[in-house]
Design an enzyme around this catalytic site. Structure first.
Site, short mmCIF file in Angstrom:
data_model
loop_
_atom_site.label_atom_id
_atom_site.label_comp_id
_atom_site.label_asym_id
_atom_site.label_seq_id
_atom_site.Cartn_x
_atom_site.Cartn_y
_atom_site.Cartn_z
N THR A 1 22.02 -8.24 11.16
CA THR A 1 22.46 -9.50 11.79
C THR A 1 21.32 -10.23 12.50
O THR A 1 21.54 -11.30 13.05
CB THR A 1 23.52 -9.19 12.86
OG1 THR A 1 22.91 -8.28 13.80
CG2 THR A 1 24.77 -8.58 12.27
N ARG A 2 20.16 -9.65 12.50
CA ARG A 2 18.97 -10.17 13.24
C ARG A 2 19.12 -10.02 14.75
O ARG A 2 18.34 -10.57 15.51
CB ARG A 2 18.66 -11.63 12.89
CG ARG A 2 18.37 -11.85 11.39
CD ARG A 2 17.19 -11.00 10.96
NE ARG A 2 16.73 -11.29 9.61
CZ ARG A 2 16.97 -10.53 8.54
NH1 ARG A 2 17.70 -9.44 8.65
NH2 ARG A 2 16.46 -10.84 7.37
N MET A 3 20.16 -9.28 15.19
CA MET A 3 20.27 -8.95 16.62
C MET A 3 19.46 -7.68 16.85
O MET A 3 19.98 -6.63 17.21
CB MET A 3 21.75 -8.72 17.02
CG MET A 3 22.64 -9.91 16.85
SD MET A 3 22.16 -11.25 17.94
CE MET A 3 21.59 -12.43 16.73
#
Ligand SMILES: Cc1cc2nc3c(=O)[nH]c(=O)nc-3n(C[C@H](O)[C@H](O)[C@H](O)COP(=O)(O)O)c2cc1C
Length: 269
Positions: free
Chosen positions: A233-235
């Site tokens: 999620t690119r988190m």
């Protein structure tokens, strides 16, 4: 499919000048595009899945609040996963005018004092290090979606330690250190080094190869060590450890005390 084919036939036979120009353009692009697509996949669309949210790298997952121990764990896990140069790291140096340069070197030792690599002190990196000891190191283990960033100062290790390591190198590597006496300098052609290599192999056929005085190790004393774990999620998870000095005392709102003089904080992805 048939509809598409018929549309193409009409377009291909059209005498409309705009369509004819478009056709010429397409024909010219076509071959190149196919060749380029084969050689260079559309890198803008390469996306690897990383970790899922339930696999987040949380503070509870740190094996230690001492980043050297955490480094050791991640290096071991990388080595368990792959034998493919997991000790390779990018070393960035900066020259006297402030321009950076980076290359890969191999980590050959580490401990509470820092991280050791070996090279030629006359090389570009060697010269830059003599002008500016500040460096950055980056490990990237793509197969685990992990990276470690280290920042600190490099200093030469003792002659004795460099000597001890040099003795453990295979003979061809020892000779290579002599062949590449002025590492990073231009040479006329490949024969220049193969001839020198041959000469030195003969010279040292029955003798020990001495360590050149210009070759040795550097210890990077870390001031900051960051652990990055990628999330699909690119988190991404980023936990940075740093030593607190007078220069970086500010901006410590989220800082937590770790072990052995280290403090840590979570960073925005
Ligand atoms: C996987 C890998 C490992 C390398 N290990 C070293 C090393 O440990 N020491 C070294 O001096 N160069 C090593 N090199 C070569 C360097 O990347 C670089 O070409 C060389 O040191 C000259 O760099 P410089 O001109 O910036 O000084 C390695 C290269 C690769 C790709």
């Amino acid at each position: 499919m048939r509809g598409l084919y018929c549309t193409w036939k009409v377009f291909a036979a059209s005498k409309n000048p705009i369509q004819a120009a478009a056709r010429r353009l397409l024909r010219s692009i076509n071959m190149d595009t196919v060749a380029i697509a084969k050689e260079h996949p559309d890198i803008s669309q390469i996306r690897n899945p990383y970790n899922q949210p339930n696999e987040a790298f949380t503070e509870e997952k740190l094996v230690s609040k001492d980043p050297i121990k955490q480094f050791e764990r991640w290096l071991k896990e990388a080595a368990d996963h792959s034998l493919d140069d997991v000790n390779a790291m990018t070393l960035a140096t900066v020259d006297a005018s402030g321009r950076p340069s980076a290359r890969i070197v191999l980590l050959k030792g580490y401990g509470k004092d820092g991280f050791i690599f070996f090279t030629n002190h006359n090389s570009r990196k060697g010269k830059e290090l003599s002008e500016n000891p500040h460096v950055a190191l980056v490990f990237f283990w793509g197969f685990q979606h992990r990276s470690i960033r280290i920042e600190g100062k490099a200093e030469k290790i003792s002659e004795e330690e460099s000597e001890n390591y040099f003795k453990t190198r295979p003979k061809p590597s020892q000779i290579a250190a002599h062949v590449s006496a002025s590492q990073s300098s231009p040479i006329p052609n490949r024969d220049y080094i193969t001839n020198r290599d041959r000469e030195l192999r003969e010279k040292y056929q029955d003798k020990e190869v001495p360590k050149p005085e210009y070759w040795g190790g550097y210890l990077v004393k870390p001031e900051a060590i960051e652990f990055w774990q990628g999330q699909t999620t690119r988190m991404h998870d980023r936990i940075r450890f740093r030593k607190i000095t007078d220069d970086n005392k500010s901006n410590d709102t989220y800082l937590t005390e770790g072990e052995n003089g280290w403090f840590y904080e979570r960073l925005q992805p």
